[in-house]
Design an enzyme around this catalytic site. Structure first.
Site, PDB file in Angstrom:
ATOM      1  N   HIS A 172       0.417   4.366  -2.674  1.00 39.99           N
ATOM      2  CA  HIS A 172       0.145   5.741  -2.264  1.00 39.99           C
ATOM      3  C   HIS A 172       1.294   6.677  -2.622  1.00 39.99           C
ATOM      4  O   HIS A 172       1.070   7.872  -2.820  1.00 39.99           O
ATOM      5  CB  HIS A 172      -0.168   5.791  -0.763  1.00 39.99           C
ATOM      6  CG  HIS A 172      -1.542   5.314  -0.433  1.00 39.99           C
ATOM      7  ND1 HIS A 172      -2.338   5.922   0.519  1.00 39.99           N
ATOM      8  CD2 HIS A 172      -2.284   4.293  -0.933  1.00 39.99           C
ATOM      9  CE1 HIS A 172      -3.497   5.289   0.589  1.00 39.99           C
ATOM     10  NE2 HIS A 172      -3.480   4.288  -0.275  1.00 39.99           N
TER      11      HIS A 172
ATOM     12  N   ARG B 217       0.827  -1.213   0.000  1.00 36.85           N
ATOM     13  CA  ARG B 217       0.000   0.000   0.000  1.00 36.85           C
ATOM     14  C   ARG B 217       0.859   1.259   0.000  1.00 36.85           C
ATOM     15  O   ARG B 217       0.522   2.263  -0.641  1.00 36.85           O
ATOM     16  CB  ARG B 217      -0.904  -0.025   1.229  1.00 36.85           C
ATOM     17  CG  ARG B 217      -1.981   1.056   1.253  1.00 36.85           C
ATOM     18  CD  ARG B 217      -3.087   0.673   2.209  1.00 36.85           C
ATOM     19  NE  ARG B 217      -4.126   1.687   2.225  1.00 36.85           N
ATOM     20  CZ  ARG B 217      -4.351   2.508   3.259  1.00 36.85           C
ATOM     21  NH1 ARG B 217      -3.596   2.427   4.340  1.00 36.85           N
ATOM     22  NH2 ARG B 217      -5.315   3.396   3.208  1.00 36.85           N
TER      23      ARG B 217
ATOM     24  N   SER C 107       8.172  10.507  -2.018  1.00 40.04           N
ATOM     25  CA  SER C 107       7.723  11.711  -1.311  1.00 40.04           C
ATOM     26  C   SER C 107       6.868  11.378  -0.096  1.00 40.04           C
ATOM     27  O   SER C 107       6.838  12.145   0.878  1.00 40.04           O
ATOM     28  CB  SER C 107       6.952  12.641  -2.261  1.00 40.04           C
ATOM     29  OG  SER C 107       5.846  11.971  -2.837  1.00 40.04           O
TER      30      SER C 107
ATOM     31  N   ASN D 112      -3.831   8.785   4.214  1.00 33.81           N
ATOM     32  CA  ASN D 112      -2.624   8.210   4.821  1.00 33.81           C
ATOM     33  C   ASN D 112      -2.592   8.269   6.340  1.00 33.81           C
ATOM     34  O   ASN D 112      -2.031   7.384   6.988  1.00 33.81           O
ATOM     35  CB  ASN D 112      -1.384   8.952   4.292  1.00 33.81           C
ATOM     36  CG  ASN D 112      -1.204   8.802   2.798  1.00 33.81           C
ATOM     37  OD1 ASN D 112      -1.657   7.849   2.185  1.00 33.81           O
ATOM     38  ND2 ASN D 112      -0.527   9.776   2.193  1.00 33.81           N
TER      39      ASN D 112
ATOM     40  N   HIS E 294      -5.806  -5.761  -2.951  1.00 35.80           N
ATOM     41  CA  HIS E 294      -6.631  -5.948  -1.765  1.00 35.80           C
ATOM     42  C   HIS E 294      -6.839  -7.421  -1.443  1.00 35.80           C
ATOM     43  O   HIS E 294      -7.622  -7.748  -0.557  1.00 35.80           O
ATOM     44  CB  HIS E 294      -7.981  -5.242  -1.937  1.00 35.80           C
ATOM     45  CG  HIS E 294      -7.893  -3.761  -1.781  1.00 35.80           C
ATOM     46  ND1 HIS E 294      -8.961  -2.908  -1.994  1.00 35.80           N
ATOM     47  CD2 HIS E 294      -6.857  -2.953  -1.419  1.00 35.80           C
ATOM     48  CE1 HIS E 294      -8.580  -1.661  -1.780  1.00 35.80           C
ATOM     49  NE2 HIS E 294      -7.308  -1.667  -1.434  1.00 35.80           N
ATOM     50  N   THR E 295      -6.119  -8.291  -2.138  1.00 42.06           N
ATOM     51  CA  THR E 295      -5.999  -9.671  -1.677  1.00 42.06           C
ATOM     52  C   THR E 295      -5.247  -9.716  -0.351  1.00 42.06           C
ATOM     53  O   THR E 295      -5.285 -10.712   0.369  1.00 42.06           O
ATOM     54  CB  THR E 295      -5.255 -10.537  -2.714  1.00 42.06           C
ATOM     55  OG1 THR E 295      -5.171 -11.883  -2.236  1.00 42.06           O
ATOM     56  CG2 THR E 295      -3.839 -10.044  -2.949  1.00 42.06           C
TER      57      THR E 295
END
Length: 324
Positions: free
Chosen positions: A65, A61, A75, A93, A193-194
């Site tokens: 992001h 993730r 960043s 976040n 999203h597994t």
């Protein structure tokens, strides 16, 4: 199914285009400057996941992001300063994205084994995501390397650019297209999203307002953990699929049976026979193709607007820009 066939046909062209856009990235970028770099990252990611299996999902993730805000430039790792409010406290976040300490540990180890500041933080994030997927049962893929690190970050850009779990399909697609990604990339990358969990705060609205698309038994199991009223239960976690620490296609099968935890996930399968539905069915029935195409889509996403050459810098500490 026509959408699936089109996707498979254009995959090679899409990858070629992505690679061309990131011509200075190569899989062997550190082969001469720091030969032990990739092995070091793999070992430390594996150790972190062994200690806490959920960390694999967190590192995947973190890469998503990072890439969705001005490209894959590290960043997201920058701490706030007196002159800059960065991405860590942005709505998508804050109290949600994790793994910063693992990246710090990896960076410190690399500074030692490489005999200096050689490997960028952005590359560490990209490789750590791949190694997390492999550690949890997925198929490996070559990560193209040579990214440099951003010297600034923006909370506003993070709030505006990262897709939210409340988006409908048109908004999700518009967001992905704004990053040069397609519907096919959206469905494949959502397969991330597994792995992982989500907070009650992010699925409460679906649980109590979308009963027509929720499996009743699944909804009942969530009721016990996430009450209708907001409060202390906001941070209670539920798994995104039935096997939250294993890379598999249970996520897609869950979408087909009304067991998507998030509104945005269920939007990918609405039972109307559209292209998104076809892709969900295809990957639910073809785990091997999911692993292959997920890796290819991760490479494509990892090539979003990298800083290369003299752009940016290679941070010595991933949390702060180098002292001039």
């Amino acid at each position: 199914m026509a959408g699936v066939l089109v996707y498979l046909t254009v995959m090679a062209a899409a990858l070629a285009s992505a690679a061309f856009g990131a011509a200075e990235l190569t899989a062997d970028y550190y082969s001469e400057t720091c030969p032990p770099a990739l092995t070091t990252i793999k070992l430390l990611v594996g150790a972190a996941i062994l200690t806490e299996p959920r960390m694999g999902a967190a590192l995947v993730r973190l890469h998503f992001h990072d890439c969705f805000v001005n490209g894959c430039d590290g960043s997201i790792l920058l701490d706030d300063t007196d002159d800059m409010i960065g991405e860590k406290t942005a709505k998508p976040n804050n109290n949600s994205v994790r793994g910063y300490d693992v990246i710090d540990t990896i960076k410190s180890a690399l500074n030692t084994v490489c005999l200096g500041n050689v490997v960028s933080c952005a590359d560490i994030v990209a490789v750590a995501a791949r190694d997390s997927i492999v550690a949890l049962g997925g198929t490996s893929y070559d990560v193209l390397l040579g990214r440099r690190d951003a010297t600034t970050a923006s909370i506003d850009d993070a709030n505006n650019d990262i897709p939210t779990p409340f988006m409908d399909l048109p908004a999700l697609l518009a967001n992905f297209e704004s990053h040069g990604l397609s519907l096919h990339d959206l469905v494949v990358l959502s397969g991330g999203h597994t792995l992982g969990y989500s907070r009650c705060l992010f699925f409460r609205s679906r649980l109590y307002n979308e009963t027509d698309t929720l499996d009743p038994a699944y909804a009942a199991s969530l009721d016990e953990r996430c009450p209708a009223a907001s409060g202390d239960d906001d941070d209670v976690l539920s798994a995104l699929d039935d096997t939250p620490t294993t890379v598999d296609t249970d996520y897609y099968q869950g979408l087909m049976h009304g067991r998507a935890l998030l509104h945005s996930d269920q939007q990918l399968y609405q039972g109307g026979g559209g292209d998104a539905d076809d892709l969900v069915k295809y990957y639910a029935e073809n785990p091997t193709k999911f692993w292959e195409d997920f890796g290819a889509a991760m490479v494509k996403m990892g090539n979003l607007s990298p800083l290369t050459g003299d752009q940016g810098e290679v941070r010595e500490n991933c949390r702060v820009v180098n002292q001039q």
